[in-house]
Design a protein around this motif. Sequence first.
Motif, PDB file in Angstrom:
ATOM      1  N   ASP A  18       0.835  -1.209   0.000  1.00 62.65           N
ATOM      2  CA  ASP A  18       0.000   0.000   0.000  1.00 62.65           C
ATOM      3  C   ASP A  18       0.871   1.260   0.000  1.00 62.65           C
ATOM      4  N   LEU A  20       3.271   2.035  -1.767  1.00 59.40           N
ATOM      5  CA  LEU A  20       3.678   2.517  -3.091  1.00 59.40           C
ATOM      6  C   LEU A  20       2.822   3.708  -3.538  1.00 59.40           C
ATOM      7  N   LYS A  21       1.632   3.821  -2.934  1.00 57.95           N
ATOM      8  CA  LYS A  21       0.742   4.940  -3.271  1.00 57.95           C
ATOM      9  C   LYS A  21       1.295   6.272  -2.769  1.00 57.95           C
ATOM     10  N   GLN A  22       2.339   6.215  -1.941  1.00 54.86           N
ATOM     11  CA  GLN A  22       2.903   7.448  -1.389  1.00 54.86           C
ATOM     12  C   GLN A  22       4.281   7.754  -1.955  1.00 54.86           C
ATOM     13  N   LEU A  29       0.459  14.504 -13.473  1.00 54.61           N
ATOM     14  CA  LEU A  29      -0.716  14.001 -14.191  1.00 54.61           C
ATOM     15  C   LEU A  29      -0.832  14.778 -15.499  1.00 54.61           C
ATOM     16  N   ARG A  34      -1.098  17.771 -10.313  1.00 57.27           N
ATOM     17  CA  ARG A  34      -0.238  17.315  -9.208  1.00 57.27           C
ATOM     18  C   ARG A  34       0.752  16.294  -9.747  1.00 57.27           C
ATOM     19  N   GLU A  36       2.475  12.590  -9.985  1.00 55.21           N
ATOM     20  CA  GLU A  36       1.911  11.242 -10.067  1.00 55.21           C
ATOM     21  C   GLU A  36       2.603  10.348  -9.041  1.00 55.21           C
ATOM     22  N   ASN A  37       1.867   9.404  -8.463  1.00 53.00           N
ATOM     23  CA  ASN A  37       2.541   8.442  -7.597  1.00 53.00           C
ATOM     24  C   ASN A  37       2.780   7.132  -8.354  1.00 53.00           C
ATOM     25  N   ALA A  39       2.111   3.969  -7.694  1.00 52.43           N
ATOM     26  CA  ALA A  39       1.045   2.967  -7.781  1.00 52.43           C
ATOM     27  C   ALA A  39       0.116   3.260  -8.956  1.00 52.43           C
ATOM     28  N   GLU A  40      -0.304   4.497  -9.081  1.00 53.04           N
ATOM     29  CA  GLU A  40      -1.222   4.826 -10.183  1.00 53.04           C
ATOM     30  C   GLU A  40      -0.506   4.777 -11.533  1.00 53.04           C
ATOM     31  N   HIS A  41       0.781   5.114 -11.527  1.00 55.89           N
ATOM     32  CA  HIS A  41       1.609   4.940 -12.744  1.00 55.89           C
ATOM     33  C   HIS A  41       1.625   3.470 -13.166  1.00 55.89           C
ATOM     34  N   TRP A  43      -0.579   1.155 -12.527  1.00 53.78           N
ATOM     35  CA  TRP A  43      -1.899   0.838 -13.085  1.00 53.78           C
ATOM     36  C   TRP A  43      -2.000   1.296 -14.538  1.00 53.78           C
ATOM     37  N   HIS A  44      -1.550   2.516 -14.775  1.00 55.50           N
ATOM     38  CA  HIS A  44      -1.711   3.109 -16.100  1.00 55.50           C
ATOM     39  C   HIS A  44      -0.947   2.300 -17.148  1.00 55.50           C
ATOM     40  N   LEU A  74       7.922  -1.733  -7.313  1.00 59.20           N
ATOM     41  CA  LEU A  74       7.670  -1.977  -5.882  1.00 59.20           C
ATOM     42  C   LEU A  74       8.886  -1.646  -5.032  1.00 59.20           C
TER      43      LEU A  74
END
Lengths: 197, 197
Positions: A18, A20-22, A29, A34, A36-37, A39-41, A43-44, A74
Motif C-alpha cells: 500500500d 507505493l501509493k505514497q 498528471l 499534481r 503522479e505516484n 502505484a497509479e503509474h 496501473w496506467h 515496488l
Amino acid sequence: MTISKEIELRLGFVQEVDKLKQIMRRSHLFDGSRLENTAEHSWHIALMAIVFAPHACAGVNLERVLGMLLVHDLVEIDAGDTFAFDIEGMKSKVQREQVAADRIFGLLPSDTGNYLRGLFDEFESADSAEANFARALDRLAPLLANKNNQGGTWKAHQICEAQVRARMDPIRIGIPALWPFVEQVIGVAMSRGEIAP
Amino acid sequence: MTISKEIELRLGFVQEVDKLKQIMRRSHLFDGSRLENTAEHSWHIALMAIVFAPHACAGVNLERVLGMLLVHDLVEIDAGDTFAFDIEGMKSKVQREQVAADRIFGLLPSDTGNYLRGLFDEFESADSAEANFARALDRLAPLLANKNNQGGTWKAHQICEAQVRARMDPIRIGIPALWPFVEQVIGVAMSRGEIAP
C-alpha cells in the motif's frame, strides 16, 4: 477456523505494498494538477499493455507482462524513485533496488515471491520479449506526461535531444509501431524549446 | 512515417483514462494519511490477484482477471465513485455506468474496445469464475482499509454487521480461503464498536 500462516504472509505483503501509493514520481498528471505516484503509474502502464498488445511481438505472454508492470517499481517503497536523468542516483540504483527486492518479495510465500521476483529481475535486465514490451510502456508514460505538460521534466531539467532519444529507445525496440509518434512528440517539443538541442 | 488512425485511437484512450487518478474513493490509505484514488486502488487489487491466485478456483484465467480489475472502475471517470452504502446512488449506478462504458470503451479500436467492455460487463454481472475471483478482491481492499483505519467507512457511516456481511459475501464466494480472516476482522471491529450490531 484459523488463518493459515501462508494466508497471513500474503495479507502482510498486500498491506506493505500500500505504501507505493505514497511514492511520488517526477512526472505530473496529464492535466498538470499534481505529481503522479508510482502505484497509479503502475496501473496506467499495465492498462496500456492491454491497449497496445496488438502491437507487441508475436507470442508475447500478456499475463507475464501485466505481472511485470504491476511489480516493476515496488522496490521504490524502500529505494525511492530515482529520477531517470539523475546521473549520481542512477549509479547506485541497481544495488539499492536489489536489496529492496530481497526484502519486499521475501515477504511472500516462496511460490509467489519467486515468481514476482523473477518478473522484476527480467524487467530490469530487459532480456525477453515480454520485458522489452513492458519497458516500452514504462517509457511511453513519461513521454505522454511531458507532452501534456509543456515539456514537463524535459524542460524543467534542461534535458537535451540525445538524452531524450536514448531514454525513449526502448519504445523503438519494444513497440516499433509507436516510434513515429515518439518522433513527432520529440520534434514538436524541440520546436517549442521544451527539449534542448 | 505517419501515425495510423488506429494508433491515435489507442493513444487517445490512454490519455483519457489518466483522469481515473483524480477519482477519489471513500476509503483511506492504510496509514490514514489521505483518501485513495481509483487508479491506485485498481493497481492494488490487480496485484492482489497475482498474490491470491493460488487460492482462486482451478482454471481461472489470470490474464482475464487482471484485465477485468484494471478496467472495472474506468466508468467512474464519467459516473463518479458511488459509495457502496449509498442506497439512492446505488439505484442509478448501473444505468449511469453503462452510459459511461459506452463512451469510454468506445474510444478504442473495436478489437480492444470490445474485449475490455466484455470484461467490464462480465465483472458487473458476476457470471464467471474470473469475475467472482475479481469481485472478491474488490471487496477485500476496503476491508483492509477499514481494518487499518479504526473502522474507516464502517464507523463513519454507522454501517451494521448485516450490511458488512452482505458487502463482503463475494469474498466467501470467490476466495473461500480468506473467509476466516474476514470473520476475524468483522469480529474485532464489532468488539470495538466500529461496526454497529
